[in-house]
Design a protein around this motif. Structure first.
Motif, PDB file in Angstrom:
ATOM      1  N   ASN A 123     -55.727 -31.959  46.581  1.00 26.73           N
ATOM      2  CA  ASN A 123     -54.870 -30.833  46.218  1.00 26.73           C
ATOM      3  C   ASN A 123     -53.745 -31.214  45.267  1.00 26.73           C
ATOM      4  OD1 ASN A 123     -53.577 -32.257  48.114  1.00 26.73           O
ATOM      5  ND2 ASN A 123     -53.494 -30.638  49.640  1.00 26.73           N
ATOM      6  N   HIS A 164     -45.509 -18.804  36.045  1.00 29.65           N
ATOM      7  CA  HIS A 164     -46.604 -19.750  35.922  1.00 29.65           C
ATOM      8  C   HIS A 164     -47.869 -18.990  35.526  1.00 29.65           C
ATOM      9  CE1 HIS A 164     -49.365 -23.019  36.677  1.00 29.65           C
ATOM     10  NE2 HIS A 164     -48.337 -23.816  36.812  1.00 29.65           N
ATOM     11  N   ARG A 215     -51.037 -19.785  36.203  1.00 27.40           N
ATOM     12  CA  ARG A 215     -52.132 -19.768  37.181  1.00 27.40           C
ATOM     13  C   ARG A 215     -51.660 -19.566  38.609  1.00 27.40           C
ATOM     14  NH1 ARG A 215     -56.204 -24.601  35.443  1.00 27.40           N
ATOM     15  NH2 ARG A 215     -56.501 -23.955  33.287  1.00 27.40           N
ATOM     16  N   TYR A 216     -50.599 -20.268  38.976  1.00 28.63           N
ATOM     17  CA  TYR A 216     -50.128 -20.179  40.352  1.00 28.63           C
ATOM     18  C   TYR A 216     -49.168 -19.007  40.500  1.00 28.63           C
ATOM     19  CZ  TYR A 216     -52.055 -24.837  41.068  1.00 28.63           C
ATOM     20  OH  TYR A 216     -52.894 -25.906  41.170  1.00 28.63           O
ATOM     21  N   GLU A 238     -50.691 -27.246  36.068  1.00 35.62           N
ATOM     22  CA  GLU A 238     -50.227 -27.820  37.337  1.00 35.62           C
ATOM     23  C   GLU A 238     -49.034 -27.030  37.868  1.00 35.62           C
ATOM     24  OE1 GLU A 238     -51.735 -30.314  38.826  1.00 35.62           O
ATOM     25  OE2 GLU A 238     -53.170 -30.424  37.205  1.00 35.62           O
ATOM     26  N   PRO A 239     -48.800 -27.087  39.172  1.00 35.43           N
ATOM     27  CA  PRO A 239     -47.620 -26.399  39.709  1.00 35.43           C
ATOM     28  C   PRO A 239     -46.336 -27.199  39.469  1.00 35.43           C
ATOM     29  CG  PRO A 239     -48.820 -27.424  41.482  1.00 35.43           C
ATOM     30  CD  PRO A 239     -49.601 -27.709  40.237  1.00 35.43           C
ATOM     31  N   HIS A 259     -41.914 -17.764  44.955  1.00 36.44           N
ATOM     32  CA  HIS A 259     -43.314 -17.367  45.032  1.00 36.44           C
ATOM     33  C   HIS A 259     -43.377 -15.896  44.641  1.00 36.44           C
ATOM     34  CE1 HIS A 259     -47.351 -17.286  46.859  1.00 36.44           C
ATOM     35  NE2 HIS A 259     -47.032 -16.078  47.245  1.00 36.44           N
ATOM     36  N   LEU A 280     -46.197 -18.381  40.934  1.00 38.82           N
ATOM     37  CA  LEU A 280     -44.856 -18.980  40.980  1.00 38.82           C
ATOM     38  C   LEU A 280     -44.023 -18.435  39.835  1.00 38.82           C
ATOM     39  CD1 LEU A 280     -45.701 -22.754  41.456  1.00 38.82           C
ATOM     40  CD2 LEU A 280     -44.798 -21.236  43.179  1.00 38.82           C
ATOM     41  N   PHE A 318     -45.961 -25.866  45.363  1.00 33.56           N
ATOM     42  CA  PHE A 318     -44.881 -25.492  44.457  1.00 33.56           C
ATOM     43  C   PHE A 318     -44.028 -26.736  44.238  1.00 33.56           C
ATOM     44  CE2 PHE A 318     -43.520 -24.451  48.763  1.00 33.56           C
ATOM     45  CZ  PHE A 318     -42.317 -25.072  48.856  1.00 33.56           C
TER      46      PHE A 318
END
Lengths: 663, 426
Positions: free
Chosen positions: B303, A589, A591-592, A647-648, A608, A594, A314
């Motif tokens: 990552n 978000h 994809r993530y 991207e995060p 989260h 978040l 994150f």
């Protein structure tokens, strides 16, 4: 039998013979058919064997040979000589001669004379009336006893039980016990006067959980009979002591230290008995009790949440600052690939930035304060929707694939043939205009002039429809525009309140409309209200939907952030009070797991928000990081928050004229 | 009082033994007892003292040499006891201290002023080529003299690389945000450039270029996630269709090969030999491709998004920088265990460029958005050898192809040249 005895005696047989006869009779009784029959041929007419020398077969299977028969002469001789001849008969089964006994003879004779065969049977015995009509004192019954009579009585059992209980309790005494008691009384008894023998008993008598009396302080040096001189009162201290005569509780010591040369000199303590007494009174009158204190750690009250460390990745730090705007940046949007960033500002321009370097590639003047901006989600089109005051501008930003850019331009350059006539009602609200040549040069392709100031624009997921919000438009505050046909629609006939924001569902044909306090979800296909979400907030500012489409976050001007689980309830699943001032913008978000929120306190909070596929598991919401990098500038902080599509990373734009990227 | 202090000192002493691989600086191999808190400076004095005889010339003047000290495979930058406790080494046993001549600090040499951000740089022989955000390409000499500026691209130039340089002409290739690749020919004598070929095929901006060691091919990657391999031969024509003629001399060139595999922007590409390539991408992967067959050999999944990488022939490992301030060292050859062989963190912002030294096995430079260029030794993960300050804005590209020059271009419109004095003469 006893009845028969006299008759036998009458027969005049001697007793010995009688006994013998009895045995014989017994034997006769005992001999069963099977034993008697030595011939195994069974019950057949024996004349079948007349022609054979044998009459059958014995147990071992051997032939039973017929005994030799004499001729007529022998038979005659036998008749003459044998006195028992008359009573001799032949047994057909064996072929043997059997001499009948007197008894047999008698029996035969009795049968012949039609008498009862048993000579002992008393034909004329006196009659006993077993069953009589007369009622008798002791009736004789022959019926079977009832089942009940074989089962122990319940009442009786209860009674026994009661007695046993009473005996155990000592209320009822058995005779044996009474006897023993009487004996005991007569004996002399001895007992312990002061204690019992039983240790357990003694333990029971003791006070449980004894709290000892508070200990007295140990004597100090000043209490010594011969204290060091510094402990003795000087004149000043003595003066103070005397002054406090009226208020003795204010004194530091409750005595005056005194010095004696030896212990012998020390006089008896005059207050000894009094102090002992007060001590005893203290102990007696101030009951001691153990205080049950409930110790709850503040940490235990908080729900158990996973540590932010385990919820990587994150955004944690500021990585880039996009400087260039000369006034507040109100809105940002990122292209679907994540290469470019678009920002709209109060300086009446929009800027296109390269995300990886922070380079401003283009600046497009739009002639109005840019309140909302959104990149078309369709990757095959290069379009952005920009809200500038009362205009909605459809702009081709001219970055990305050249082929797509030129294709988009060619689509937009030729207006489609209008088949249906636009109603006056719609015409009064919005007019579609083509861009002027200068505007076309700047990338502006279409201009939609609205009748009121627009606050927000949002694209449908497929990129053909866009919805605009004019909060002051009353029942005409929401408009849906279709790009391909260049038509607009007014979806609502009635005003349900001040519309703040609208949002298309990512998958299903739903439109979310947030008014000040509630969010209504409309089904666009059926054209009806699908659901109404109660926010219990005073004023909703923004909303964002989870890409799965079942969860919605709503930011409010009263500092709250609400998480709605659309499957769960129409009430907020979680209310997050993370910000100290109004929440301006929220974002999910793609994809993530978040989501982020930006507020006027300049704080960007990344949280989260895990949504599980399992319907039984509720979403997990954990605040992760507070990013407070925007500078203090007027009363506003962050206006817009958006995530990078892959991207995060999170972007925020604010009143300090900058856009910031956090990674 | 005095005695007790001495005792304390004695209690915290460590026995060390000096070894070296440089014969001229060899010292006798017996252990010394030194203060456990000893630092580089004092060790340096000690070794110089030991080498007094060797280093003094005929006149008895002692030359002072700076040494670096290697303890347990890591350069000593902290007091020795702290260093040992970090490494979990007992201070009871004799500590072997390897020493070598320290790298002299690079010196700022020149500053090449551009009109816009410098996004790409490459040097070969005496020439430096830079790509600029104002769509232009510039050629400079090693001495910092501007030779020519070339315009032709319609978008910011994101990658440039020399293909070949001969005495009177040179060819180079450039990739730009306008989705095209151009192969240029530069006549050194006349000072004229002409575009030999335009490579079209990328659908988004081109971000990186690498020319193969034999100069016959080059590879490009960009935002359309495709890796394309092109021929640098100006007469290359695919067998099936002849190239279209755009102008008299400029041809539209198709790629030899298009390799699909990355999911996001390819941020960096490099030929490691004439056939194999390594690419790093924003999709968190580094891929090792076979450029002949067109397949993926191995893949490393990190990552974070990778921004740049560099492969070194000397140690066979890949140094990468990604969106989290750390520089990571990957070993492509190892299959088991941790792929990350080292993490170097000192930058305070994104690191955007990393380059290995071409002759020193352990050294590399990195540049980041914290306006810093740093020279690193792989054996010192926490502290870089030197910080090459100078840039006033983000560093965007760097080059260390020429061992003598460390070049970096940035968003302050300059290229900074640092002179590296640690050059081995072969």
């Amino acid at each position: 039998m006893e009845d028969a005895q006299p008759a036998e005696e009458m027969n005049g047989l001697p007793p010995a013979e009688k006994a013998n006869d009895y045995v014989e009779y017994e034997a006769e009784l005992d001999t069963s058919d099977e034993e008697d029959i030595r011939n195994t041929v069974g019950n057949i007419p024996m004349n079948w064997y007349d022609e054979y020398p044998h009459v059958g077969y014995d147990w071992d299977g051997n032939k039973i040979i017929k005994p030799e028969r004499g001729d007529q002469l022998d038979n005659f001789m036998e008749k003459m000589e044998n006195p028992d001849f008359w009573r001799t008969v032949r047994d057909l089964q064996t072929g043997q001669d059997v001499v009948l006994s007197d008894k047999d003879v008698e029996l035969i004779q009795r049968i012949e004379s039609s008498k009862i065969p048993d000579s002992t049977y008393e034909q004329y015995a006196p009659w006993i009336e077993w069953f009589t009509s007369e009622v008798m004192n002791m009736p004789i019954r022959n019926g079977a006893d009832h089942k009940r009579s074989f089962i122990a009585s319940r009442q009786e059992a209860q009674r026994v039980e009661r007695y046993a209980r009473l005996i155990r309790a000592g209320l009822l005494k058995t005779r044996e016990q009474k006897r023993r008691e009487r004996e005991k009384k007569r004996e002399r008894s001895f007992y312990m006067m002061w204690s019992t023998d039983d240790a357990e008993d003694q333990h029971m008598r003791r006070i449980t959980d004894h709290i000892p009396a508070p200990k007295r302080n140990l004597p100090s040096h000043a209490e010594s009979y011969n204290p060091p001189p510094e402990f003795l009162f000087n004149e000043r201290e003595m003066r103070i002591w005397k002054k406090q005569e009226e208020t003795p509780w204010k004194r530091k010591l409750h005595y005056v230290p005194q010095k004696y040369s030896s212990l012998r000199q020390v006089p008896a303590y005059p207050k000894f008995i009094k102090e002992r007494f007060t001590r005893c009174m203290d102990l007696y009158l101030c009951p001691r009790a153990r205080k049950m204190r409930l110790t709850i750690e503040p940490e235990d009250l908080l729900p158990k949440l996973p540590s932010p460390k385990d919820l990587q990745p994150f955004p944690t730090i500021q990585s880039l600052v996009f400087n260039g705007h000369t006034d507040m940046v109100r809105c940002i949007s990122i292209d679907p690939l994540g290469q470019y960033l678009l920002s709209g500002s109060d300086d009446m321009t929009i800027k296109i930035w390269e995300i990886s370097t922070g380079r401003c590639l283009r600046t497009i003047p739009v002639g109005g304060i840019v309140r909302s901006i959104e990149w078309n989600p369709n990757k095959a089109l290069s379009l952005v929707a920009v809200v500038a005051d009362r205009k909605l501008l459809i702009i081709n930003p001219g970055v990305g694939d050249h082929l797509i850019i030129s294709k988009t331009d060619s689509i937009l350059s030729t207006p489609p043939v209008q088949e249906t006539i636009v109603s006056d009602k719609v015409k009064a609200v919005v007019q579609w205009d083509d861009a002027t040549p200068e505007e076309w040069e700047n990338g502006i392709r279409l201009v939609l002039n609205h009748f009121k100031e627009i606050k927000q624009v949002t694209w449908h997921g497929r990129g053909d429809y866009a919805a605009t919000v004019m909060p002051d438009g009353a029942n005409r505050s929401v408009l849906i525009h279709q790009m391909s046909t260049r038509r607009s629609q007014l979806p609502f006939a009635k005003s349900k309140g001040l519309v703040q924001s609208v949002l298309f569902h990512p998958i299903r044909p739903f439109l979310f409309v947030a008014t000040q306090k509630n969010i209504r979800i409309y089904d666009l296909v059926k054209q009806e209200l699908f659901k109404k979400l109660m926010s219990y907030a005073k004023w909703i500012s923004s909303m964002a939907i989870h890409p799965g489409g079942d969860n919605l976050i709503v930011g409010t001007y009263d500092r709250k952030m609400l998480w709605f689980d659309l499957d769960l309830s129409t009430k907020p699943y979680k209310t997050l009070r993370l910000h100290s001032t109004a929440v301006r913008s929220v974002a999910f978000h793609k994809r993530y797991p978040l989501f982020a929120s930006g507020s006027d306190d300049r704080a960007l909070i990344v949280s989260h928000g895990m949504v599980y596929n399992d319907l039984l598991q509720n979403p997990l919401v954990v605040p992760l990081k507070l990013l407070k990098e925007h500078e203090d500038c007027s009363d506003f902080g962050i206006f817009g928050v958006t995530f990078h599509p892959t991207e995060p990373w999170v972007f925020s734009c604010g009143a300090d004229k900058t856009i910031r990227l956090f990674t | 009082m005095d005695r007790s202090k001495k005792k304390v000192d004695l209690g915290s002493q460590i026995q060390i033994k000096f070894i070296t691989k440089q014969e001229i600086y060899a010292v006798p191999e017996f252990p010394f007892a030194v203060d456990s808190k000893i630092q580089c400076e004092n060790l340096n004095k000690l070794v110089n003292e030991l080498l007094k005889d060797k280093l003094s010339d005929d006149n008895g003047v002692v030359k002072k040499v700076d040494f670096d000290f290697l303890v347990n495979g890591e350069l000593l930058r902290t007091p020795l006891d702290i260093h040992l406790s970090h490494k979990n080494v007992s201070s009871e046993s004799i500590v072997v201290v390897e020493y070598m001549e320290a790298t002299p600090s690079p010196e700022p040499m020149d500053c090449l002023i551009h009109d816009d951000w410098v996004s790409a740089i490459h040097s070969m022989g005496p020439w430096i080529i830079t790509g600029c955000y104002d769509n232009s390409i510039h050629i400079w000499t090693n001495k910092g003299k501007h030779k020519t500026g070339i315009s032709g691209h319609t978008g910011p130039v994101k990658a440039v690389q020399w293909i070949s340089i001969s005495n009177d002409s040179a060819t180079f290739v450039s990739g730009s945000q306008d989705q095209s690749i151009r192969v240029w020919d530069w006549d050194i004598k006349k000072g004229t450039t002409n575009c030999l070929q335009i490579g079209r095929g990328h659908e988004r901006s081109v971000e990186c270029i690498s020319v193969s060691p034999d100069s016959t091919r080059f590879a490009t990657g960009g935002w359309d996630t495709m890796l394309k391999i092109w021929s640098s031969d100006p007469n290359y024509e695919p067998a099936d269709k002849p190239a279209k003629k755009l102008k008299s001399e400029t041809k539209i060139m198709p790629p030899i090969m298009t390799l699909k595999g990355h999911k996001e922007n390819i941020s960096s590409v490099q030929f490691i030999n004439n056939s194999d390539l390594i690419t790093s991408s924003w999709d968190h992967t580094i891929k090792h491709w076979d450029g002949e067959i067109g397949g993926i050999k191995t893949e490393i999944v990190g990552n974070k998004s990778f921004f740049n990488h560099d492969y070194s022939d000397l140690n066979g490992s890949v140094i990468t920088c990604s969106s989290d301030r750390h520089i990571r060292l990957y070993d492509l050859r190892s299959k088991e265990g941790s792929l990350v062989k080292g993490t170097y963190s000192s930058h305070t912002q994104w690191v955007t460029t990393v380059r290995w030294s071409k002759s020193e096995e352990y050294q590399f430079v990195s540049g980041g958005y914290d306006n810093q260029m740093k020279l690193w030794d792989t054996r010192s993960p926490k502290v870089p050898l030197f910080e090459l300050t100078g840039h006033e804005e983000k560093v965007m590209c760097s080059d260390w192809s020429n061992q003598k020059l460390i070049l970096s271009g940035g968003a302050d419109n300059t290229v900074r040249i640092f002179k590296n004095k640690n050059v081995k003469t072969n």
